[in-house]
Design an enzyme around this catalytic site. Structure first.
Site, PDB file in Angstrom:
ATOM      1  CG  ASP A  79       4.924  12.762  12.216  1.00 26.04           C
ATOM      2  OD1 ASP A  79       5.307  11.676  11.735  1.00 26.04           O
ATOM      3  OD2 ASP A  79       5.098  13.856  11.635  1.00 26.04           O
ATOM      4  N   GLY A 108       5.921   4.948   8.545  1.00 26.91           N
ATOM      5  CA  GLY A 108       7.002   5.555   9.315  1.00 26.91           C
ATOM      6  C   GLY A 108       8.190   4.640   9.494  1.00 26.91           C
ATOM      7  CG  PHE A 109       7.835   1.373  11.809  1.00 22.99           C
ATOM      8  CD1 PHE A 109       7.082   2.003  12.781  1.00 22.99           C
ATOM      9  CD2 PHE A 109       7.415   0.145  11.323  1.00 22.99           C
ATOM     10  CE1 PHE A 109       5.916   1.416  13.250  1.00 22.99           C
ATOM     11  CE2 PHE A 109       6.265  -0.438  11.797  1.00 22.99           C
ATOM     12  CZ  PHE A 109       5.503   0.207  12.761  1.00 22.99           C
ATOM     13  CG  LEU A 145      -2.001  -1.036   1.323  1.00 25.98           C
ATOM     14  CD1 LEU A 145      -2.635  -1.018   2.690  1.00 25.98           C
ATOM     15  CD2 LEU A 145      -3.043  -0.791   0.235  1.00 25.98           C
TER      16      LEU A 145
END
Ligand SMILES: *[C@@H]1O[C@H](CO)[C@@H](O)[C@H](O)[C@H]1NC(C)=O
Ligand SMILES: *[C@@H]1O[C@H](CO)[C@@H](O)[C@H](O)[C@H]1NC(C)=O
Ligand SMILES: *[C@@H]1O[C@H](CO)[C@@H](O)[C@H](O)[C@H]1NC(C)=O
Ligand SMILES: *[C@@H]1O[C@H](CO)[C@@H](O)[C@H](O)[C@H]1NC(C)=O
Ligand SMILES: *[C@@H]1O[C@H](CO)[C@@H](O)[C@H](O)[C@H]1NC(C)=O
Ligand SMILES: *[C@@H]1O[C@H](CO)[C@@H](O)[C@H](O)[C@H]1NC(C)=O
Ligand SMILES: *[C@@H]1O[C@H](CO)[C@@H](O)[C@H](O)[C@H]1NC(C)=O
Ligand SMILES: CC(=O)N[C@H]1CO[C@H](CO)[C@@H](O)[C@@H]1O
Length: 639
Positions: free
Chosen positions: A599, A484-485, A480
């Site tokens: 964030d 972030g990680f 997709l």
């Protein structure tokens, strides 16, 4: 055999000496009457006697012999001690190792008053002599059956009273019963130094010491350059050094108090012949005599492998022979100079990925480790491991801690200050060490604390196989996007539920911390405007979070797409804005934890099939205390 006989030039007159004290007394008495003849063949030399080339002393049990010899094909003559009962001529001690005699005509070994043993050449020049700080009325030299040549007051059997003993001046051989180490009161050190070559017993380049720096450990040096070191003594041996804790031949121990520090080994069976030597190539070896084959066999060797070179991988580097290249950085450390490192120049070692901040640091456990150099360390034998951790935690310059003694149920505390150098991975022979890390560099699995948190959450756990199947083996078609990680995949569980799988990428730097953060926060929060975590999957290296699938993906994909953005009419936009605001209000005021997201951006607002907004990505989130309404942050995060 011929060679040996030639070298020894046997002129010894065997005697009927026994260990019976009565006879010993008689013998001594007789030798005083019949001067010279008998005494020469014995184990003792008094001031009226001398030993010349060809004559020897033989220890009472016949194990050792002292006299003049030449090593190999050398023409030089030395005074030394060798084994007497074995067929291979093997010298264990040399008196004048650095000052050989080239002509022994007229040369003598003799005891002089007030108690010095001296070797003189034909013109009475002193070639070698022992030292003494005391005066004896009737000094004698005696070769003991242990191989120790001692100088003492005649008839004084107290070992503490020796004026001098060869065991205090080892050459390259450590015999059973010898002390290897240091007397802190006198400053005297017993250490081994290699022969120059097999034909020259002169003081060679290599030396072997018991080093008290930090905590006792052994080092092999070439001159003054450290070549190889063991880890500190750990109660059962020298960490990371070969040595058999349980063996049928000898026992060993380290004696360490404020007066002295020494290692010694003692035979379990007195008839076994074994010796520890530092050979002319700097290798530490234990040899054992085998009667059946009439030869020495190598019992143990501290043979250096590539990882044993001192500081091979630099600071915070770890050497592992099983890896290629052998040097790596400790977990969460990176090469100081990547280019050098890539070119196999490891000398500058590694540096932390995240600097320590002292206050919030923690420790990472490493196992099977040859502990770092203790040059800058301190110890306390009377504290527990937990106390040790606290002591280290409180001192910002404490970089690691470990158990001092693993022999007695793990006790004591060893602390390292300054850079950690000379770490080696030694499977089976290593120890545990806890290394100071910035809290954000602490791994998921490493700290017990984390395990507990994981349990507290009672987060449903998915099998790797289930997730793998749901995402068609993480196929690119199911991807997709990038979170972030790491990558995010779409999946369909067997019951038809659609899921989104966030997979922690192994190369992600901050990933693990964000992963952890996300689990802690998301799992504890429930709100219709927050993305819902269904569970996690942690198996081996794999770490994944499983969310409910958001059919309309993230807000940015709609907002910044010209065609799609037109479909967003004002009522829909307002619905999204209110939803996000409610989610934030929940986080800031109503939730148990009081969280700031830190964030928040359109790519972190996900939309379900009804366009309901859900806040996601809590990797940067931070919690506040109970009713705190303000906090300071020292770090800029997110975008
Ligand atoms: C050794 O010294 C003696 C006496 O000093 C002398 O007679 C003899 O020739 C010397 N031997 C050698 C090989 O130099
Ligand atoms: C004895 O040693 C001295 C000093 O080294 C030397 O001058 C002398 O020549 C030596 N004597 C013999 C016989 O070797
Ligand atoms: C001691 O060692 C000798 C030689 O290896 C052997 O013959 C003897 O049986 C040993 N004694 C004991 C008690 O083990
Ligand atoms: C070792 O720790 C004990 C207990 O904390 C303490 O009382 C003692 O002073 C410490 N010893 C040293 C040498 O620091
Ligand atoms: C930390 O330990 C080092 C080494 O023992 C010592 O010199 C220093 O004073 C300690 N610092 C603190 C804050 O205790
Ligand atoms: C909340 O604030 C009140 C007053 O400002 C204070 O008395 C109370 O201790 C605080 N509670 C917590 C959990 O911090
Ligand atoms: C934040 O920092 C400011 C300035 O240093 C200080 O006045 C304020 O009290 C701090 N607030 C908190 C909650 O620590
Ligand atoms: C704006 C948009 O893409 N809306 C879609 C959200 O998801 C539902 C269900 O998948 C679609 O029907 C909408 O077109």
């Amino acid at each position: 055999m011929d060679n040996i006989e030639f070298q020894r030039k046997h002129h010894t007159i065997e005697t009927m000496r026994t260990s019976n004290e009565y006879f010993t007394f008689l013998l001594v008495f007789m030798s005083m009457l019949i001067i010279n003849q008998f005494s020469r063949a014995q184990d003792t030399l008094n001031t009226t006697q001398v030993i010349t080339d060809g004559e020897t002393l033989i220890s009472a049990g016949g194990s050792f012999e002292l006299g003049f010899f030449s090593p190999g094909n050398s023409k030089n003559r030395y005074v030394g001690i060798w084994y007497r009962k074995i067929t291979a001529f093997t010298v264990v001690w040399v008196a004048n190792r650095d000052n050989p005699l080239t002509n022994t005509s007229g040369a003598v070994l003799k005891v002089t008053r007030p108690g010095i043993l001296a070797l003189m050449n034909g013109t009475n020049a002193i070639i070698w002599s022992s030292s003494t700080s005391r005066v004896a009325q009737t000094p004698v030299a005696q070769l003991l059956d242990s191989g120790n040549l001692v100088l003492k007051q005649e008839n004084d059997g107290n070992p503490e009273n020796y004026l001098w003993q060869s065991f205090d001046y080892p050459t390259n051989t450590l015999l059973p019963g010898m002390k290897f180490g240091r007397n802190f009161v006198t400053g005297h050190e017993n250490y081994l130094s290699s022969w120059k070559s097999s034909e020259d017993p002169g003081t060679g380049d290599y030396n072997y010491h018991l080093d008290p720096t930090g905590y006792p450990h052994v080092v092999i040096r070439r001159g003054s350059v450290e070549l190889q070191r063991s880890g500190p003594w750990n109660g059962v041996g020298f960490n990371g050094f070969p040595g058999l804790r349980i063996n049928s031949i000898y026992t060993f121990e380290l004696v360490f108090d404020k007066n002295e520090m020494y290692y010694h080994y003692e035979l379990l069976n007195k008839s076994v012949i074994t010796r520890l030597i530092l050979n002319q190539n700097g290798a530490l070896q234990r040899w054992t005599w085998v009667d059946r084959t009439q030869g020495w066999v190598l019992y143990l060797s501290a043979l250096t492998d590539n990882c044993d070179s001192y500081r091979q991988c630099g600071a915070y580097g770890s050497c592992n022979l099983g890896n290629s290249p052998i040097c790596g950085c400790l977990t969460k450390f990176v090469p100081r100079y990547p280019e050098e490192w890539g070119a196999a120049d490891w000398s500058n070692g590694c540096v932390r990925r995240t600097a320590l901040d002292c206050r919030t640091d923690g420790f990472r456990k490493m196992s099977d480790i040859k502990l770092p150099d203790t040059e800058r360390s301190s110890f306390n034998a009377s504290v527990t491991l937990e106390e040790c951790r606290l002591v280290c935690l409180r001192n910002c310059s404490c970089m690691a801690y470990a158990n001092l003694d693993i022999g007695r149920g793990e006790s004591g505390c060893l602390l390292w200050f300054g850079d950690l150098v000379d770490i080696k991975v030694v499977y089976g022979a290593g120890q545990d060490i806890w290394i100071r890390m910035a809290s954000s560099d602490l791994g998921w699995h490493k700290e017990n604390k984390d395990h507990k948190e994981n349990k507290d959450l009672e987060l449903p756990s998915f099998d790797l196989s289930t997730i793998s199947k749901a995402t068609s083996d993480f196929s690119t078609g199911k991807k997709l996007g990038e979170g972030g990680f790491g990558p995010v995949y779409k999946g369909t569980l067997e019951d038809g539920r659609e899921i989104a799988v966030k997979r922690l990428s192994k190369t992600s730097m901050q990933g693990l911390d964000e992963f952890k953060n996300e689990v802690i926060f998301i799992a504890k929060l429930q709100h219709r405007n927050l993305v819902k975590l269904l569970g996690c999957c942690i198996q081996g290296e794999e770490k994944m979070l499983i969310y409910e699938y958001m059919a309309n993906k993230s807000l940015d994909l709609i907002l910044f797409d010209q065609a799609k953005s037109k479909l967003l009419d004002w009522p829909k936009r307002f619905q999204i804005i209110s939803g996000v605001a409610r989610g934030l209000m929940y986080l800031h005021q109503d939730s148990r934890l009081r969280i700031i997201h830190r964030d928040l951006k359109v790519s972190n607002i996900l939309l379900d099939s009804d366009m309901n907004p859900k806040i996601s990505d809590f990797g940067m989130a931070r919690t506040f205390g109970g009713n705190q309404t303000e906090a300071n942050t020292s770090r800029v995060v997110g975008t």
